[in-house]
Write an enzyme that holds these catalytic residues in place. Structure first.
Site, PDB file in Angstrom:
ATOM      1  N   SER A 546       0.844  -1.189   0.000  1.00 16.79           N
ATOM      2  CA  SER A 546       0.000   0.000   0.000  1.00 16.79           C
ATOM      3  C   SER A 546       0.886   1.249   0.000  1.00 16.79           C
ATOM      4  CB  SER A 546      -0.943  -0.034   1.203  1.00 16.79           C
ATOM      5  OG  SER A 546      -1.976   0.912   1.051  1.00 16.79           O
ATOM      6  N   ASP A 632      -9.901  -3.680  -5.185  1.00 13.25           N
ATOM      7  CA  ASP A 632      -9.289  -2.824  -4.160  1.00 13.25           C
ATOM      8  C   ASP A 632      -9.809  -1.395  -4.289  1.00 13.25           C
ATOM      9  OD1 ASP A 632      -7.691  -1.470  -2.381  1.00 13.25           O
ATOM     10  OD2 ASP A 632      -5.807  -2.275  -3.119  1.00 13.25           O
ATOM     11  N   HIS A 667      -8.226  -4.912  -0.876  1.00 14.58           N
ATOM     12  CA  HIS A 667      -6.946  -4.332  -0.465  1.00 14.58           C
ATOM     13  C   HIS A 667      -6.115  -5.294   0.377  1.00 14.58           C
ATOM     14  CE1 HIS A 667      -4.301  -0.899  -0.051  1.00 14.58           C
ATOM     15  NE2 HIS A 667      -4.268  -1.028   1.254  1.00 14.58           N
TER      16      HIS A 667
END
Length: 694
Positions: A546, A632, A667
């Site tokens: 991320s 995501d 995610h």
């Protein structure tokens, strides 16, 4: 055997302009205007984009087919360190004890309860059975909450990975739904004390929770009462209840500023009242206990302080816990006779307890190990107790939970993480070192290695980093990392700026126009480890996900020769494009983290200078594995897809560049225990392959 063709994404040049700067983006066309609809329904994905992602998946599969056996070995190893049939410690509510368990065959948890004093156990939730009912490949559980009267179970599910949660409420006795399902929520559920209502937050068209509703159980959702709405697009909302259950508190905040509202739990029609007006850069939270209101705030206290007052509307609050330099003062946990709190300094936790009667406070010492992660939890809802749970682990010692008597200071081991395949902490060495960054700031790093791994520069080393949003990387135990450490790969966590390991200043020095400190710290750590012979140049594997993927993209563009390989999970690598698009779910709320490139030229120039996608160069890159997920909602799949396509165009080496897209995940990757292990085994097999250990 014919060599598999390298996937190519069509180039459709587009000139972009901002602040009199023009640049070409050959792959921006894959970002569809209806991208948020695509996340909820993948059938709306452009066919040519789907084909490209599938081609990349096939290419990745083909290049790692020689790791299949290794992946299986790693999967069995990692799973073999998990006690599959395990149970949590019980929590005593008013009438029941509640706990969860996992089973050998199941992938999801089971929630159990029994009446206090009874031996009859009742199963009120079974994740595997519920997944079967909905027949979804992805099964994400948001909230799981039982009503105060123990009659109802509320839960929320995300069946796409896109973090659009649907709320359900069942009567436990009959297992029947007692209200309509509530769609497009953030997933959190809060029962009212009388159990006639639930409170929840609704997502807007940009996937931001900005409204709090009250739903009357059993009635139509059309009649739900809107009790609070946030008008500022950058702010999102949530609701909770005070420790003494006298007040509901609504939190409205972005990453950098917060504002709270309150109303009494017995109000018929809730009318939220302001606690303190928002001030840019001021974060605060509030609680109520023992005739006092407590505010945890960074106003006039960079690393937070705690104030208290008997009147919530007072302008005069007394200092309860003063601020400390580069030490994060944590929040409070209340019992009838005790107040417990935490501090974080130099990436290490400390726990303090205060005797309310004597007002004397002291630190709880629970381990002699120098590097550890610790937390406390309550054993029961009734606050008239001297007992709490204290849990801790270290990078080499598995989690241990003690029943701790605050009065006598006696502790009793009540649960220890069992490693079925065996584990001896004495076989491992943990070190906490510091190194100087380019500006002289001392960066902490936590090193975990096998005692037999040589420190002569010959070892491979995995360097993990994140460094954003004030998130601190705790030095906790991980069963999965042992699969690398046992193969002489040293694991190092770099506690770089952008986190809060050394207080708010550590965060501030790693965001906005200081963001490059995060990257410089990481590179400084890498060079320090080479200098100290933990590894050598070209033997480091960088890993981050991320915002940690942003870190990976920035450092590999800047110092590719340091690395043997890079693993980027759901990486935020097209950060300039995302920052310029204010319609995306997270962009506006992150202006105080990364800046506002669209409206501020200084921010634009700075982000443009480090954004990974915009700074790819014609040069040799190390081996790179990039993973992403089609649903995501936080880092859209098109960022890593574009990054991969451009990198293929520019890189001058013959090292591996692999993109793996989960077509039914979000995610956090795929759902379920086995799927999570498979993903780790896949990443680790890539590491072992490029390290020559297969």
């Amino acid at each position: 055997m014919l060599k598999m063709k390298i996937p190519q994404l069509d180039k459709k040049p587009e000139l972009k302009t901002c602040h009199n700067v023009t640049w070409e983006d050959n792959y921006s066309w894959i970002h569809q205007k209806n991208i948020l609809e695509v996340l909820k329904d993948s059938s709306k994905l452009l066919p040519e984009v789907r084909k490209y992602l599938e081609d990349e998946n096939s290419y990745t599969e083909n290049n790692l087919k020689d790791t299949k056996q290794t992946q299986k070995i790693l999967f069995d190893e990692i799973k073999g360190r998990i006690k599959l049939d395990d149970e949590s410690l019980p929590f005593k509510d008013k009438n029941y004890e509640y706990w969860t368990k996992t089973t050998t065959k199941g992938n999801y948890s089971i929630k159990l309860r029994k009446k206090i004093g009874s031996e009859d156990i009742e199963e009120i939730w079974n994740g595997d059975k519920e997944k079967e009912k909905v027949k979804a490949e992805y099964f994400g559980v948001g909230d799981l909450d039982v009503s105060h009267n123990d009659k109802y179970l509320a839960y929320s599910l995300d069946l796409k990975g896109s973090e659009y949660f649907t709320i359900y409420i069942k009567e436990i006795k009959t297992n029947k739904f007692i209200t309509e399902k509530i769609e497009n929520t953030s997933g959190s559920v809060l029962f009212s004390l009388d159990d006639n209502y639930i409170f929840y937050s609704k997502l807007d068209e940009n996937h931001r929770p900005r409204q709090i509703f009250r739903h009357e159980i059993g009635k139509s959702i059309k009649d739900d009462l809107l009790i609070f709405e946030e008008k500022t697009p950058a702010f999102t909302v949530s609701i909770g209840i005070s420790a003494d259950e006298k007040y509901y508190f609504i939190n409205s905040s972005d990453h950098n500023t917060s504002e709270k509202y309150f109303f009494k739990t017995d109000e018929k029609i809730p009318i939220p009242k302001l606690v303190r007006k928002r001030e840019k850069g001021i974060i605060y939270s509030i609680n109520s206990w023992g005739n006092y209101f407590y505010i945890h705030t960074n106003k006039g206290a960079e690393d937070f302080k705690i104030e208290r007052s008997k009147n919530i509307e007072s302008t005069e609050w007394e200092i309860f816990i003063p601020a400390k330099n580069e030490t994060m003062v944590g929040g409070l946990t209340f019992l009838n006779n005790w107040i417990i709190r935490s501090e974080l300094t130099n990436a290490l936790d400390k726990i303090f307890v205060r005797d309310i009667k004597s007002n004397k406070e002291e630190e709880i010492i629970f381990t002699e190990e120098g590097v550890y992660d610790a937390n406390i939890s309550l054993i029961q809802k009734d606050k008239n107790t001297d007992l709490i749970y204290i849990s801790y682990s270290t990078p080499k010692t598995q989690s241990r939970t003690y029943l701790y008597d605050l009065k006598t200071k006696e502790k009793k081991l009540v649960k220890e993480q069992i490693i079925p395949s065996g584990h001896d902490p004495k076989n491992y060495i943990v070190e906490r070192l510091e190194c100087s960054s380019n500006d002289g700031r001392k960066v902490p790093l936590t090193i975990t290695r096998h005692k037999d791994t040589p420190i002569d520069g010959s070892a491979n080393l995995l360097l993990y980093g994140y460094g954003s949003y004030g998130a601190s990387m705790s030095p906790s135990f991980s069963t999965t990392r042992l699969s690398l450490i046992n193969r002489d790969i040293i694991w190092v966590t770099a506690h770089i700026r952008g986190g809060m390991e050394r207080g708010m200043k550590w965060w501030k020095e790693g965001k906005l126009l200081n963001k490059k400190n995060t990257f410089n710290d990481y590179i400084a750590v890498a060079n320090f480890l080479i200098q100290k012979k933990y590894t050598s140049k070209g033997k480091i594997i960088g890993m981050g996900g991320s915002a940690g993927g942003l870190l990976m993209g920035a450092v590999v563009n800047k110092s590719p020769d340091l690395f043997l390989g890079i693993i980027m999970a759901v990486p935020f690598v097209d950060s300039l494009t995302t920052n310029l698009d204010h319609s995306l779910p997270l962009t506006i709320g992150e202006f105080d983290e990364f800046g506002n490139a669209k409206d501020n030229k200084d921010h634009f120039d700075y982000i443009y200078s480090y954004a990974p996608y915009n700074n790819i160069k014609k040069m040799d890159y190390p081996n790179i594995l990039i993973t992403t997920s089609l649903s995501d909602n936080r880092v859209l799949f098109d960022e890593p897809a574009k990054f991969t396509a451009k990198l293929r165009e520019f890189k001058t080496d013959k090292n591996l560049l692999l993109l793996k897209t989960e077509m039914n995940a979000g995610h956090g990757g795929k759902s379920g225990r086995d799927s999570a292990i498979e993903e780790i085994a896949f990443d680790y097999a890539f590491i072992l392959k490029i390290s020559g250990k297969i």
